[in-house]
Design a protein around this motif. Structure first.
Motif, PDB file in Angstrom:
ATOM      1  N   VAL A  93       0.876  -1.171   0.000  1.00  9.75           N
ATOM      2  CA  VAL A  93       0.000   0.000   0.000  1.00  9.75           C
ATOM      3  C   VAL A  93       0.917   1.226   0.000  1.00  9.75           C
ATOM      4  CG1 VAL A  93      -1.998   1.109   1.058  1.00  9.75           C
ATOM      5  CG2 VAL A  93      -1.598  -1.335   1.441  1.00  9.75           C
ATOM      6  N   PRO A  94       1.290   1.701  -1.181  1.00 12.68           N
ATOM      7  CA  PRO A  94       2.294   2.775  -1.267  1.00 12.68           C
ATOM      8  C   PRO A  94       1.836   4.047  -0.551  1.00 12.68           C
ATOM      9  CG  PRO A  94       1.864   1.816  -3.432  1.00 12.68           C
ATOM     10  CD  PRO A  94       0.850   1.261  -2.497  1.00 12.68           C
ATOM     11  N   GLY A  95       2.765   4.634   0.185  1.00  8.46           N
ATOM     12  CA  GLY A  95       2.489   5.927   0.817  1.00  8.46           C
ATOM     13  C   GLY A  95       1.714   5.849   2.122  1.00  8.46           C
ATOM     14  N   VAL A  96       1.248   4.651   2.495  1.00  9.43           N
ATOM     15  CA  VAL A  96       0.534   4.513   3.771  1.00  9.43           C
ATOM     16  C   VAL A  96       1.464   3.796   4.744  1.00  9.43           C
ATOM     17  CG1 VAL A  96      -1.465   3.498   4.933  1.00  9.43           C
ATOM     18  CG2 VAL A  96      -1.704   4.440   2.624  1.00  9.43           C
ATOM     19  N   VAL A 143       3.350   0.247   3.868  1.00 12.71           N
ATOM     20  CA  VAL A 143       2.930  -1.138   4.082  1.00 12.71           C
ATOM     21  C   VAL A 143       3.514  -2.054   3.002  1.00 12.71           C
ATOM     22  CG1 VAL A 143       0.951  -2.701   4.251  1.00 12.71           C
ATOM     23  CG2 VAL A 143       0.760  -0.339   5.098  1.00 12.71           C
TER      24      VAL A 143
ATOM     25  N   GLU B 415      -5.202  -4.569  -3.814  1.00 14.54           N
ATOM     26  CA  GLU B 415      -4.778  -3.675  -2.732  1.00 14.54           C
ATOM     27  C   GLU B 415      -5.986  -3.290  -1.878  1.00 14.54           C
ATOM     28  OE1 GLU B 415      -2.594  -0.290  -4.273  1.00 14.54           O
ATOM     29  OE2 GLU B 415      -2.891   0.847  -2.422  1.00 14.54           O
ATOM     30  N   LEU B 432      -7.422   6.117   2.403  1.00 13.80           N
ATOM     31  CA  LEU B 432      -6.034   5.763   2.733  1.00 13.80           C
ATOM     32  C   LEU B 432      -5.196   5.636   1.467  1.00 13.80           C
ATOM     33  CD1 LEU B 432      -6.176   3.033   5.523  1.00 13.80           C
ATOM     34  CD2 LEU B 432      -4.989   5.217   5.661  1.00 13.80           C
ATOM     35  N   GLN B 435      -4.526   9.086   0.136  1.00 16.43           N
ATOM     36  CA  GLN B 435      -3.494   9.743   0.950  1.00 16.43           C
ATOM     37  C   GLN B 435      -2.112   9.194   0.618  1.00 16.43           C
ATOM     38  OE1 GLN B 435      -4.546   9.363   5.074  1.00 16.43           O
ATOM     39  NE2 GLN B 435      -6.239  10.802   4.886  1.00 16.43           N
ATOM     40  N   GLY B 436      -2.057   7.877   0.468  1.00 23.06           N
ATOM     41  CA  GLY B 436      -0.785   7.245   0.120  1.00 23.06           C
ATOM     42  C   GLY B 436      -0.301   7.696  -1.244  1.00 23.06           C
ATOM     43  N   PHE B 437      -1.236   7.777  -2.162  1.00 19.05           N
ATOM     44  CA  PHE B 437      -0.946   8.209  -3.538  1.00 19.05           C
ATOM     45  C   PHE B 437      -0.365   9.626  -3.540  1.00 19.05           C
ATOM     46  CE2 PHE B 437      -2.980  10.489  -7.209  1.00 19.05           C
ATOM     47  CZ  PHE B 437      -2.305   9.858  -8.246  1.00 19.05           C
ATOM     48  N   SER B 439       1.011  11.161  -1.000  1.00 21.37           N
ATOM     49  CA  SER B 439       2.122  11.366  -0.059  1.00 21.37           C
ATOM     50  C   SER B 439       3.460  11.501  -0.796  1.00 21.37           C
ATOM     51  CB  SER B 439       2.177  10.245   0.969  1.00 21.37           C
ATOM     52  OG  SER B 439       2.608   9.066   0.351  1.00 21.37           O
ATOM     53  N   GLU B 443       5.851  14.368   0.430  1.00 23.72           N
ATOM     54  CA  GLU B 443       7.156  14.012   0.999  1.00 23.72           C
ATOM     55  C   GLU B 443       8.322  14.690   0.282  1.00 23.72           C
ATOM     56  OE1 GLU B 443       7.098   9.761   1.164  1.00 23.72           O
ATOM     57  OE2 GLU B 443       5.659   9.819   2.827  1.00 23.72           O
TER      58      GLU B 443
END
Lengths: 253, 472
Positions: A93-96, A143, B415, B432, B435-437, B439, B443
């Motif tokens: 789970v990229p970025g989490v 993750v 996923e 989530l 947000q991960g996408f 980030s 960053e």
């Protein structure tokens, strides 16, 4: 019956192709059951279908969790009801971050307006990570991203330890592990073992069962359980292979 | 009027920056437009102590605005734009906010925990200005509301105020901005001065159909370093309005400027942001736009690399929902050798939202050994959403390293199942993943003084989306 995972006459297809055929199995709380079988016998299909993967078509049968039918539920609801699947190939789970992911999973078990207490969460998380020899930096890492095979599997057991399920299905948790990683994973599972947890261990190697000793062993072949026995059955399979089971079954048919 | 424009300063700040608010001559209402409409001649600032050049600039800009046609979709720079969403007729110059609203907006102007200072504007009037790093101004840093800077630093402003031609399509709107701009941030950092903590500016849009023209001008001299964060927000979630912002960054030799803009207007507002960044020798500019608000939001971003060794990072993260449209036009313009530009735009599109990305990399013949990268990623959360990507290259030099690519995709089903299998419901799981996408973009800032607030603003947008879905 009251406190067990009961699979009754379960039939599962992928598309039109039947994979699991009228499978019956009961895993009472407090016991560890192993399902062994060759590749293609339907073990992983069973695991994913129980967890609610949408690609698997359950054509008949039922799966009861402490007498509650779960087959009509979405995957997330099944999880919140106490079912856990340790994935054979855990997804990235990229970025989490790992910590946020586990936190979100725990948060989903709380009621509206309830917030997870952060300090207690991290204390518990670190305690379980220590048990599984996972370094602290893994809390901040995405993750499973860039994790080795062993790290991914340990991460699955970490999630299991944090979520405290009533029933856990471990799908080939031993695959891709070297002996050291295998021992760590086994220690994790053995620590969680107890009267409040039923475990269904799916594997095609006997090796894992040296470290997580099962109460019962079942042999799965062509979508069905064809033979059940005690832990010694695993050793016999390891020594003699699966052909004799096949022959035995053919003789019965 | 003056009590709405009081300047609140920390006790030991003695510089005179009270925003002057002298009586202005109201224009004669024209026949076809309501008084105060954007389409009537702006209020003259003559006689307020502004320099002649500025009066002249405003008058020229107004004439230019009037002479230019509204954009047409047939123009390449407006291709795919829903121009029906851009109609200036209904907007007007805003009223000053009431004392109660003023207090409320100051209280809502929450930025990062540690900053060097904060300015708060509502409807282009300064509400509050606080300096937290007392030593800042003794180093020669100028950090002032634009109206005061026009008065006190005419030389710098004459040189740098909107000195770049608008080349990405919005000339008419840039002209409107120049004609009507009242306020914003002027930040000047002298040679070799490093401002460690970020400075922050809040711009609020208040009142129905108000129009504001936030301006940000950063001039960083050689070897200096500074970070500024702009927050653009509406007093009310449901209020229509028009915001036409300009932000210009002038990055001197070896200087480092980080500019972050959180565009969080109400989903009913129309937003323009026109950026021009000029990067000198061995200098580094990094801009990050977090785009969350507006019904139509146009972002034009131009990086000009005018000195060898210069670098520009152009970043944007967008979350689009409802029928929001984000229209992004960029130019990475390499004029000198050994320059680098690196663009990363990520869009998450929910419901019937739409994004447009048109980005050009241009490498002039003399700009050998250029590295230019452009990456656009669209995460489609709905089948109704629409993402348009138009990357382009114009390479005149032969020794360049250049990559560009735009891709669109859905959330990976496996996923998603993994997240669901841990008990996380579908909407939260999607959140989530988004947000991960995004980030990866956030960053890239590598600035812990700024990122926590960005995460909070993003979370607030998700909470709004969730509430709306629940019909609360």
């Amino acid at each position: 019956m009251n406190s067990s995972l009961v699979i009754k006459d379960l039939c599962i297809s992928i598309g039109d192709r039947p994979i699991v055929k009228s499978l019956n199995l009961e895993v009472p709380k407090g016991e560890v059951h192993a399902i062994m079988g060759l590749n293609g016998s339907g073990k992983s299909t069973l695991a994913k279908a129980i967890a609610g993967h949408p690609d698997y078509n359950i054509t008949s049968g039922s799966v009861l969790l402490d007498r509650v039918e779960i087959l009509g539920m979405e995957a997330d609801e099944r999880s919140r009801k106490g079912l856990f699947l340790a994935f054979q190939y855990p997804n990235e789970v990229p970025g989490v971050s790992n910590a946020n992911f586990i936190r979100a999973a725990l948060q989903s078990r709380l009621g509206e307006g309830e917030e997870l207490e952060a300090v207690a969460f991290y204390e518990r998380l670190y305690e379980k990570m220590d048990l599984l020899e996972i370094r602290r930096e893994f809390t901040a890492r995405s993750v499973n991203e860039g994790f080795s095979g062993g790290e991914k599997k340990r991460n699955e057991i970490l999630q299991m330890a944090m979520l405290e399920p009533s029933y856990a299905v471990l799908d080939e948790t031993d695959s891709g592990l070297d002996i050291d990683a295998l021992k760590i994973v086994a220690t994790g599972v053995n620590t969680l073992r107890g009267p409040n947890l039923g475990v269904l261990l799916i594997t095609h190697y006997q090796r894992l069962l040296n470290y997580i000793v099962p109460d019962h062993v079942h042999v799965m072949m062509d979508g069905r359980i064809v033979k059940s026995g005690g832990k010694e059955l695993a050793l016999e399979l390891d020594e003699r292979g699966y052909d004799w089971v096949k022959a035995e079954e053919a003789a019965l048919a | 009027m003056s009590d709405q424009t009081d300047t609140i300063l920390t006790a030991d700040y003695s510089e005179s920056t009270e925003a002057t608010e002298s009586a202005r001559v109201a224009p004669e209402p024209s026949e076809d437009s309501a008084p105060g409409s954007l389409l009537t001649t702006p209020v003259s600032h003559a006689g307020e102590g502004t320099a002649a050049w500025l009066d002249q600039r405003r008058a020229q800009a107004w004439a230019e605005f009037q002479s230019l046609d509204m954009p047409a979709r047939t123009e390449q720079s407006w291709r795919f734009t829903s121009l029906g969403k851009v109609n200036l007729d209904s907007y007007h110059a805003p009223q000053p906010v009431s004392a109660a609203v003023r207090e409320q907006l100051i209280a809502r102007s929450v930025g990062n925990s540690r900053t060097a200072g904060r300015m708060v504007f509502a409807n282009d009037s300064l509400l509050d200005r606080r300096l937290h790093t007392q030593a800042l101004l003794s180093t020669g840093v100028i950090w002032k509301p634009l109206d005061a800077a026009f008065r006190d630093h005419a030389d710098l402003l004459e040189r740098h105020f909107m000195s770049r031609e608008t080349v990405l399509g919005s000339r008419k709107f840039a002209a409107l901005h120049a004609a009507r701009v009242e306020n914003g941030t002027f930040l000047f950092v002298p040679k070799n001065v490093e401002v460690a903590l970020p400075l922050e500016t809040f711009h609020w849009l208040s009142g129905p159909d108000s129009a504001v023209f936030p301006h940000t001008l950063i001039v960083a001299e050689a070897g200096s370093k500074v970070t500024l964060v702009d927050y653009l927000g509406s007093e009310r979630d449901d209020q229509a309005g028009f915001a036409c912002a300009v932000n210009d960054l002038v990055v001197g030799e070896g200087a480092k400027v980080t500019y972050v803009c959180v565009q969080d207007w109400s989903n009913q507002a129309v937003s323009f942001q026109i950026n021009s960044t000029t990067v000198g020798r061995d200098a580094a500019a990094l801009s990050l736009h977090l785009n969350l608000g507006a019904s139509y939001a146009r972002l034009e971003s131009l990086s000009r690399l005018v000195g060898a060794g210069g670098r520009s990072d152009m970043l944007a993260a967008t979350v689009a929902d409802e029928s929001q449209e984000f229209d992004q036009r960029t130019l990475q313009d390499h004029l000198e050798p050994h320059t680098t530009s690196d663009l990363l735009y990520k869009n998450a599109l929910a419901e019937a939202s739409k994004t447009i990305f048109a980005g050009l990399i241009r490498v002039e013949a003399q700009a050998q050994h250029t590295d230019a990268y452009q990456k656009v990623r669209n995460l489609m959360l709905s089948d109704e959403a629409e993402a348009n990507s138009m990357p382009g290259l114009e390479i005149m030099a032969d020794e360049v390293r250049c990559t560009h690519g735009a891709t669109s995709g859905h959330i990976d089903a496996e996923e998603l199942f993994y997240l669901l299998a841990r008990g996380i419901d579908r909407k939260t799981a999607q959140e989530l993943v988004v947000q991960g996408f995004l980030s990866e973009v956030i960053e890239r800032l590598q600035n812990d003084a700024v990122t926590p607030r960005l995460a909070a603003v993003l979370a607030a947008k998700f909470a709004r989306m969730k509430r709306r879905r629940k019909g609360v």
